[in-house]
Design a protein around this motif. Structure first.
Motif, PDB file in Angstrom:
ATOM      1  N   GLN A  36       4.984   0.851   0.038  1.00  0.00           N
ATOM      2  CA  GLN A  36       5.744   0.695  -1.212  1.00  0.00           C
ATOM      3  C   GLN A  36       5.675   1.950  -2.070  1.00  0.00           C
ATOM      4  N   HIS A  37       4.510   2.537  -2.110  1.00  0.00           N
ATOM      5  CA  HIS A  37       4.288   3.702  -2.954  1.00  0.00           C
ATOM      6  C   HIS A  37       5.194   4.873  -2.531  1.00  0.00           C
ATOM      7  N   GLY A  64       0.822  -1.207   0.000  1.00  0.00           N
ATOM      8  CA  GLY A  64       0.000   0.000   0.000  1.00  0.00           C
ATOM      9  C   GLY A  64       0.853   1.253   0.000  1.00  0.00           C
ATOM     10  N   ASP A  65       0.536   2.189   0.911  1.00  0.00           N
ATOM     11  CA  ASP A  65       1.278   3.450   0.945  1.00  0.00           C
ATOM     12  C   ASP A  65       2.766   3.228   1.181  1.00  0.00           C
TER      13      ASP A  65
END
Lengths: 458, 458, 458
Positions: C247-248, C244-245
């Motif tokens: 890796q992003h 989710g956030d």
């Protein structure tokens, strides 16, 4: 190096100071304006009630990486075909694109995601920034070998801003569709670069003619660039399209278009070649025209046959352009187009825009059904007819050509400022002006200038 | 170029006309038969009640891109090891694969997705078309340097059709499992090419012997191909397997198999090398045999140890093949195998098929539980025993060898047709017959023929 | 080859036997201990009640492939800058990494996923094994050209084990965060290699000085490595972070940090360069320092500005290191650092660890909200304060430096064992000791030793 004239302190400091100035400025603007968007921010993402698997990252990041590869490796090595300009081709691509990513994050952010206080970034802004860097590198192709890094950074400074404005006018103001950028990237980048090259016309460039060709190995390095551009172009066109069938169809159309432009390029290259031989310049470049020509239309219901036909046409036009039009462009129009961007991005970009006009005009509710909303939202909501959408598409092309031409002209005047360390006409296509260059083989690994250059430089 | 004899108009027009003819034919067939499938068509996709995240695109496209890289960049550069045949290796790979993608879309479509009216395409058909192109390029490796582009296009025309039929017989008729193509791709491509090379036997090839080796830089270019093939092979084998554990396990097995074939290749290469030195030919090729050998079995419960053992064996056999068997193949069997595809694809492909027989025979409900349905559906539904499945796997190998041999023989006769512009025995492994070639370094950038060649050509 | 002295049977058999021994040992251990995890095992995966789309494969495999590309292609070609050591750079990278993947699967498996009977493997263990291979290749960079393959395999044998233990102490015992490995990979790999290089100090290395530089084409090959490392570094740092956030954000921060290190590298290289010219060594290496420096902090709420600032600093320090510190390191500290890993991995790695200390100390519930759990679980569960977490981060750096130094020292002693076939001081940076080498161009394609080498070897 010993034989070369010492450059003045002003010119030696030019590139360092410009890099530091630009980096400092973007860093300050980042500190003030740039924030994580809701998909990248720890606090914002965890506020929502969604699975981590829903994060945009998983739908866009693989495509982003392919685009990123095309920009830095594809463009860089494609331009490394020149025998003594490989360091500059790859190195300045690296520098220009790295700067353009930061600067276009800001420009595109202000135009597309500014909420009055902040710009929000995530994988979509990363893709868009890479797209903008692509346009800058297309322009670089037109002036390759005839401009120094300081000139190129100034070009990028101007071009990124104009790219952002043109893109905003087309996508947000005119409601034009152009996912893969036939207009916003290829047409804009090509004509910006060509007009700029016209203003920078070098009348005595024949003095550098002996360095303008390739050698055997440099052509193979260039093919690395070509192949990576070719294989990842389906990702380029599909990276920003709507999820689901949109990305899927765009990738498929681009894939087929490229196979057809490859076959027509081989056919035409052998047909017009001396004694039936193939020309590496055509294969390296015109075979890619199939990706450019479906930049606008590949997200539409182009049909697989339509993709083949478009690619075939683009490969043909591009190869003929390299053979017959590039010499005329230089002799008659005084446009020296090092990489032939007019053939690879200019004409195929314009063709791609026109193909978009055609396919938009043919759009029917029958063909798209509920999918019309994501491809032509204004037609789906009956704010426009398909014909009207087609007219807007055409208008988008003219706006792009206008922005590119005026911008390129202004850019050319800017780059003619003295003290920007432009290479002299006799020293074009030559790495040694800007780089410490080792020899071509181990016996001359210290990189001495050859006799002739010493004379020229003395 | 000036010293070379003028080719007749017939031969000059051969490649252009063949490209245009083939492209025209596939384009017409595309117009009549090829349509977007339900995952790529705007109307069809939006008819369903599903999330965009369910689109097949997101599960297959990253693997597809890796396969695409292997086909165009991997095979192309792997074959660029020849000192004066880099343009042809990379360029003809480009041409052949581009044509094969279109043509196999049609052939495979008619055999697998034809509904009486149309063929439906999407990311799975893209992967399958790339697989077929891979088989064509394997055959190209056997005749590399000894065939012209027109011959190669005709070879592809025939081979793609036979590939499709053989694949259909194995997968759909015999119910054989062969996700990564140990049989359908590697064994088929290798023996098709080898038999074809036998029929095209060139008795006076030693006249081109001085161009048959590599030079330092061409070996490095070839290593680019090797590395990309090696790193993306897990994606190759897993691209068409069932979603979930199927793709995951296939990638994992392939990854381990390749590490073991790399170690055994280094070991054997040094062991049989002159004075303990490593041979680049082995490293470039035999290290990849680990990917070939698990083409059939990697989706099965091979176990990580099984993957290591298979890879180790394949690297060993392949290296020994290059050292001892290739010379015999030429001297005794009159098969001139330029890239040694017998060692990289032939023997490891057959071993891979046999490994598939073994692992299928060992399949138990205990080991697969509910997963048996996706790996061996006919065993899961009790239509076959595991032993019976193993026998069908073995039958698949013999069918493949039969199709490849007969097809290759017929292909060879076809390619011996006069006026197909085959290179003379003294001009093999030479780019200048088909390409405008610049010099090797900047002093001869105009690419003059060397003294000896002028004599030969005169 | 004819002029070279015959090596004794013992030395000829060294590499084959070592490869076979190591491969045999890991294969046996795999047979006993390594099993598919629940995401790769047919029986285990189908036991659960989940969709195939939930399989970890779809969230990690694209990142894994990017990391895999960096390890095998990126590192391999980056080190191919040496004029006569391209085969060894690319080939030994291939060998070492292939072995390290197997061996670290075992070591990391025993430390992280051993359940008393078995080790379980899947895409996460594949990523971690590649990370460990990366550390080994960093150390290889320090001793490049001065060590034989047998020495290098022993180095990998030791280093993989110590890497696993150090990583375990940091991540599992101290609760340190280091997703992209500023400490565990870069700092550890660099100082292990540097201390090892110190112990292997070659006093008469100036005898090989003429082969230590690059030539024009070898610098372009190296740029292929650089560009692939640069473009995929966002995947490297984000591959193991939370979905989710996590890796992003990690990918985004790394992307910006690298653009800034590129600009500062160009600025500094021109500033300190002779006559304002850019140095390829800096561009190839220091531009990557932005990826190293955010290895620890990029998963945290570093902010986009923080990423730019960190990257800028790292590029600056790294370029200055190449210019001013590397010569001192050799002359004063007797550390011969072929690739300058101290500048690319050592100093930026330490800076990255310190940046992690800073950003951890600044972590607030306000900034992370519910996302704090995934970035700093011990802080989220109030087992630690942010300041306490920062102190643990700092402790992690010291532990890493300690493990690396002691390990590198011990490794150096091990590698000085006689009969390991180390190259003599006068034959460093030379492929011909370990490889069959063809000539540099077609006239000498048989690869004769040059006059001087014959004398040296005689």
């Amino acid at each position: 190096m010993d034989g070369s004239p010492r450059r003045g302190a002003c010119r030696r400091l030019l590139l360092p100071l410009l890099c530091l100035l630009l980096q400092g400025a973007t860093a300050i603007l980042f500190a003030i304006f740039v924030r994580y968007n809701q998909e990248t921010d720890a606090a914002l993402w965890h506020r929502g009630n969604h699975s981590n698997a829903d994060n945009e990252f998983y739908f866009r990041y693989p495509s982003f990486q392919d685009v990123h590869t095309m920009v830095f490796l594809g463009f860089g090595f494609l331009m490394a075909f020149l025998q003594r300009y490989g360091f500059s081709s790859v190195g300045f691509t690296f520098l220009l694109a790295a700067f353009a990513l930061q600067w276009s994050t800001l420009i595109q952010g202000f135009l597309h995601s500014f909420d009055g206080s902040y710009i929000y970034v995530g994988v979509e802004s990363m893709i868009n920034a890479d797209f903008c860097a692509g346009a800058v590198l297309i322009s670089f192709g037109a002036v390759l070998g005839k401009t120094g890094p300081a000139q190129l950074l100034l070009m990028a400074l101007l071009e990124v801003a104009l790219f952002g404005i043109n893109e905003f006018v087309l996508l947000s103001f005119l409601g034009v569709k152009d996912a893969g950028g036939s207009m916003t990237i290829h047409t804009f980048g090509a004509y910006f670069g060509l007009v700029l090259s016209r203003v920078l016309y070098k009348p005595r460039l024949e003095k550098s003619k002996h360095r303008q060709g390739s050698i055997y190995h440099s052509d193979l390095f260039a093919m690395i660039g070509t192949i990576f551009l070719w294989i990842f172009w389906p990702s380029f066109n599909s990276a920003p399209t709507t999820l689901g069938d949109g990305q899927h169809r765009t990738a498929l159309n681009t894939y087929y278009s490229l196979t057809a432009s490859t076959l027509s390029t081989f056919a035409l290259s052998a047909l017009v070649g001396g004694d039936g031989r193939l020309d590496m310049v055509h294969i390296q470049n015109a075979a890619l025209a199939g990706g450019v020509v479906v930049g606008t239309a590949s997200e539409m219901m182009l049909t697989p046959f339509g993709a083949l036909a478009a690619g075939f046409l683009a490969g043909t036009v591009s190869t003929l352009g390299y053979k017959f039009f590039t010499p005329i462009l230089e002799s008659k129009f005084k446009v020296q187009d090092t990489c032939g961007v007019h053939n690879l991005h200019g004409m195929p970009g314009v063709l791609g825009a026109l193909l978009g006009v055609l396919v938009a005009a043919l759009a029917t509710h029958e063909a798209y059904k509920d999918g019309l909303q994501s491809v032509f939202p204004l037609v789906a909501t009956v704010q426009r007819s398909a014909t009207s959408q087609a007219m807007y598409q055409l208008l988008g092309l003219f706006v792009t050509l206008m922005f590119a031409s005026v911008g390129g002209g202004f850019g050319g005047l800017l780059l003619r400022l003295p003290c920007l360390d432009a290479p002299p006409d006799s020293q074009c296509y030559e790495d040694q002006i800007y780089w410490e260059v080792p020899g071509e083989n181990e016996d001359e690994a210290q990189g001495p200038l050859r006799e002739e250059e010493r004379d020229t430089q003395a």
